[in-house]
Scaffold this motif. Structure first.
Motif, mmCIF file in Angstrom:
data_model
loop_
_atom_site.group_PDB
_atom_site.id
_atom_site.type_symbol
_atom_site.label_atom_id
_atom_site.label_comp_id
_atom_site.label_asym_id
_atom_site.label_seq_id
_atom_site.Cartn_x
_atom_site.Cartn_y
_atom_site.Cartn_z
ATOM 1 N N ALA A 69 0.464 -1.235 0.306
ATOM 2 C CA ALA A 69 0.275 -0.170 0.136
ATOM 3 C C ALA A 69 0.792 1.227 0.230
ATOM 4 O O ALA A 69 0.998 1.661 -0.891
ATOM 5 N N ALA A 70 2.401 1.297 0.816
ATOM 6 C CA ALA A 70 2.609 2.316 0.982
ATOM 7 C C ALA A 70 3.691 2.412 -0.912
ATOM 8 O O ALA A 70 3.781 3.217 -1.206
ATOM 9 N N LEU A 71 3.889 1.495 -1.616
ATOM 10 C CA LEU A 71 4.044 1.877 -2.838
ATOM 11 C C LEU A 71 3.297 2.526 -3.290
ATOM 12 O O LEU A 71 3.496 3.268 -4.990
ATOM 13 N N ARG A 72 1.756 1.432 -3.461
ATOM 14 C CA ARG A 72 0.748 2.119 -4.180
ATOM 15 C C ARG A 72 1.040 4.147 -3.779
ATOM 16 O O ARG A 72 0.514 5.153 -4.742
ATOM 17 N N ALA A 73 0.649 4.857 -2.498
ATOM 18 C CA ALA A 73 0.699 5.451 -2.222
ATOM 19 C C ALA A 73 2.165 6.822 -2.730
ATOM 20 O O ALA A 73 1.657 7.648 -3.153
ATOM 21 N N ALA A 74 3.571 6.241 -2.968
ATOM 22 C CA ALA A 74 3.909 6.686 -4.274
ATOM 23 C C ALA A 74 3.907 6.331 -5.109
ATOM 24 O O ALA A 74 4.162 7.687 -5.391
ATOM 25 N N LYS A 75 3.159 6.268 -5.842
ATOM 26 C CA LYS A 75 2.595 6.292 -6.809
ATOM 27 C C LYS A 75 2.089 7.670 -7.178
ATOM 28 O O LYS A 75 1.319 7.423 -8.322
ATOM 29 N N SER A 76 1.145 7.610 -6.173
ATOM 30 C CA SER A 76 0.294 8.895 -6.641
ATOM 31 C C SER A 76 0.592 10.038 -6.288
ATOM 32 O O SER A 76 0.335 10.486 -6.249
ATOM 33 N N ALA A 77 1.575 9.879 -4.781
ATOM 34 C CA ALA A 77 2.374 11.101 -5.057
ATOM 35 C C ALA A 77 2.588 11.818 -5.821
ATOM 36 O O ALA A 77 3.440 11.869 -6.942
ATOM 37 N N ASP A 78 2.429 13.536 -5.508
ATOM 38 C CA ASP A 78 2.675 14.377 -6.598
ATOM 39 C C ASP A 78 4.255 15.355 -6.728
ATOM 40 O O ASP A 78 4.491 15.286 -8.186
ATOM 41 N N THR A 79 4.943 14.711 -5.868
ATOM 42 C CA THR A 79 6.325 15.119 -6.010
ATOM 43 C C THR A 79 7.040 14.270 -5.392
ATOM 44 O O THR A 79 7.124 13.157 -4.471
ATOM 45 N N ALA A 80 8.679 14.431 -6.066
ATOM 46 C CA ALA A 80 9.902 13.611 -5.919
ATOM 47 C C ALA A 80 9.690 13.284 -4.802
ATOM 48 O O ALA A 80 10.361 11.815 -4.463
ATOM 49 N N ALA A 81 9.881 13.865 -3.751
ATOM 50 C CA ALA A 81 10.463 13.700 -2.077
ATOM 51 C C ALA A 81 9.168 12.990 -1.993
ATOM 52 O O ALA A 81 9.488 12.228 -0.696
ATOM 53 N N ALA A 82 7.720 13.537 -1.537
ATOM 54 C CA ALA A 82 6.605 12.732 -1.594
ATOM 55 C C ALA A 82 6.921 11.008 -2.154
ATOM 56 O O ALA A 82 6.873 9.644 -0.743
ATOM 57 N N ARG A 83 7.398 10.899 -2.916
ATOM 58 C CA ARG A 83 7.925 9.174 -2.857
ATOM 59 C C ARG A 83 8.552 8.931 -2.530
ATOM 60 O O ARG A 83 8.565 8.135 -2.677
ATOM 61 N N GLU A 84 9.475 9.819 -2.631
ATOM 62 C CA GLU A 84 10.944 8.890 -1.950
ATOM 63 C C GLU A 84 10.204 8.618 -0.095
ATOM 64 O O GLU A 84 10.640 7.779 0.377
ATOM 65 N N ALA A 85 9.660 9.817 0.170
ATOM 66 C CA ALA A 85 9.080 9.699 1.731
ATOM 67 C C ALA A 85 8.223 8.275 1.326
ATOM 68 O O ALA A 85 7.979 7.306 2.781
ATOM 69 N N ALA A 86 7.522 7.878 0.818
ATOM 70 C CA ALA A 86 6.122 6.974 0.847
ATOM 71 C C ALA A 86 7.290 5.252 0.391
ATOM 72 O O ALA A 86 7.035 4.501 0.732
ATOM 73 N N ARG A 87 8.020 5.003 -0.225
ATOM 74 C CA ARG A 87 9.379 4.549 -0.555
ATOM 75 C C ARG A 87 10.195 4.257 1.036
ATOM 76 O O ARG A 87 10.280 2.767 1.071
#
Length: 182
Positions: A69-87
């Protein structure tokens, strides 16, 4: 390589220590994701599940599901920083699934959360590599002797992986250089 297939001894305590380390690394950048997606709790849930396992919970479907689910959240994030935080959060929950195989790729289970968290912080700071280095330094100080000893059972972190891979190798090298009491 034949040596890559050898099995490494891992106790449940080892897995719990590695997962606690990963959760602590990811936890510090949860707010980066939440600033982007304030109504999405998936990364926080993944870190919470990682902590639950680290503190004695079971390693099962719920833990695995929060990682996905966190990986899917990363894919839905708008910013690269948010994607890395979710990853980072996904990696924290995934740390519990470190396999006892002497493969460099397994190091991602140990250090992935720290590397993704450092990348998130670097991006928030406008691509400032000093900020990433500070995060790596904090991760090194966060690592327990058990985490370092487990890491040293595996080959060095693999090549590739872009900036996150570079940060993982930096963290790997710093942890392996520690001279801990036996």
């Amino acid at each position: 390589m034949a040596g890559d297939e050898s099995e490494i001894a891992l106790s449940k305590r080892d897995l719990r220590e590695v997962t606690a380390f990963a959760a602590a690394c990811a936890e510090v950048v949860l707010e980066v994701f939440e600033a982007d997606r304030p109504d999405d709790s998936r990364p926080r849930d993944a870190v919470g599940a990682a902590w639950e396992f680290a503190r004695g919970g079971e390693r099962g479907k719920a833990l695995r599901d929060t990682a996905w689910a966190a990986l899917r959240a990363a894919k839905s994030a708008d910013t690269a920083a948010a994607r890395e935080a979710a990853r980072a959060a996904m990696s924290a929950a995934g740390a519990a699934y470190l396999h006892p195989l002497a493969k460099a790729t397994q190091v991602k289970h140990i250090l992935g959360a720290g590397a993704h968290a450092a990348a998130a912080a670097e991006l928030v700071a406008g691509h400032d590599p000093d900020v990433a280095a500070e995060h790596v330094g904090r991760a090194v100080r966060r690592a327990t002797p058990v985490v370092v000893e487990v890491l040293k059972r595996f080959p060095a972190a693999p090549g590739g992986g872009g900036r996150v891979g570079e940060l993982m190798r930096m963290l790997d090298a710093e942890l392996r250089s520690l001279d801990l009491p036996e």
